[in-house]
Scaffold this active site. Structure first.
Site, short mmCIF file in Angstrom:
data_model
loop_
_atom_site.label_atom_id
_atom_site.label_comp_id
_atom_site.label_asym_id
_atom_site.label_seq_id
_atom_site.Cartn_x
_atom_site.Cartn_y
_atom_site.Cartn_z
N ASP A 67 0.89 -1.15 0.00
CA ASP A 67 0.00 0.00 0.00
C ASP A 67 0.92 1.20 0.00
OD1 ASP A 67 -2.65 1.01 -0.14
OD2 ASP A 67 -2.42 1.77 1.88
N SER A 68 0.60 2.14 -0.83
CA SER A 68 1.48 3.29 -0.97
C SER A 68 0.67 4.52 -1.31
CB SER A 68 2.54 3.03 -2.06
OG SER A 68 1.91 2.62 -3.24
N GLY A 149 0.61 7.38 -11.59
CA GLY A 149 0.06 8.00 -10.39
C GLY A 149 0.45 9.47 -10.30
N TYR A 150 0.98 9.85 -9.14
CA TYR A 150 1.31 11.25 -8.86
C TYR A 150 2.75 11.61 -9.23
CZ TYR A 150 -3.03 10.94 -6.24
OH TYR A 150 -4.34 10.75 -5.89
N ASP A 151 3.43 10.73 -9.93
CA ASP A 151 4.84 10.97 -10.28
C ASP A 151 5.09 12.34 -10.93
OD1 ASP A 151 5.51 8.54 -9.20
OD2 ASP A 151 5.96 7.56 -11.11
N ARG A 176 8.81 2.56 -3.47
CA ARG A 176 8.50 1.15 -3.72
C ARG A 176 9.79 0.34 -3.87
NH1 ARG A 176 4.97 2.18 -7.07
NH2 ARG A 176 3.29 2.20 -5.55
#
Length: 195
Positions: A67-68, A149-151, A176
């Site tokens: 979960d991240s 994602g939010y990268d 990660r």
């Protein structure tokens, strides 16, 4: 044999890079599993363990899950454990635009990506977890098309580029990468890769 408990193709691609040579992996898609683990924990650790134990008990296979999410200090940790689930059905571009709007009037843009990697063996009832993070700031605009994602709005400390602008370089810096590297190192010592 090791089950990677996610349907996120980007995550699977990243996690496979950390799996030691000789360890065969399966995904939920490979096993045609449509059931969803309930992710209603208050912490990344709770949700990672819930996912790992749910799918391990369902399949009777040794399982890894994570979960991240993105934690922004000036937004009281938002989006945090809800990073993937807030604004359901919205694209990440829309989510990033929403976050940038929330930060428009704020000078403080400190943030971090957090990842908890969890392993569960349903036969031995063994749980191993590792939590790691990468510190940085939120950019003023969406930059870059790499990663996911939010990268494209996260700038790691010591850099001027977002994760979305980095490409492969991001993998060695990412939360990660750090969490799963530590997890597999622990498993090597504890289990000698009886996976």
């Amino acid at each position: 044999m090791l089950l990677i408990a996610t349907r996120n193709g980007h995550k699977i691609e990243e996690i496979k890079k950390f799996v030691p040579d000789g360890v065969e992996v399966l995904t939920l898609k490979d096993l045609n599993i449509a059931l969803e683990a309930v992710e209603n924990g208050d912490t990344f650790m709770e949700n990672a363990i819930r996912k790992a134990t749910f799918y391990a008990n369902l399949t009777k296979k040794k399982t890894i899950a994570d979960d991240s999410g993105l934690v922004i200090d000036s937004l009281d940790g938002f989006p945090g454990v809800h990073s993937a689930r807030f604004m359901k059905n919205a694209s990440y571009k829309e989510k990033m635009q929403f976050i940038l709007q929330m930060l428009e009037t704020k000078q403080e843009r400190v943030a971090r990506f957090v990842c908890v990697a969890a392993y569960y063996d349903p036969i031995e009832k063994t749980i191993v977890c590792c939590e790691e993070s990468v510190e940085g700031t939120i950019s003023r605009e969406i930059r870059g098309t790499s990663g996911f994602g939010y990268d494209p709005i996260f700038i790691p400390n010591g850099y001027s580029t977002t994760f979305g602008e980095m490409g492969e370089e991001k993998h060695k810096l990412s939360h990660r990468y750090k969490a799963f590297s530590k997890l597999f190192s622990k498993l090597d010592r504890l289990l000698n890769y009886r996976i």
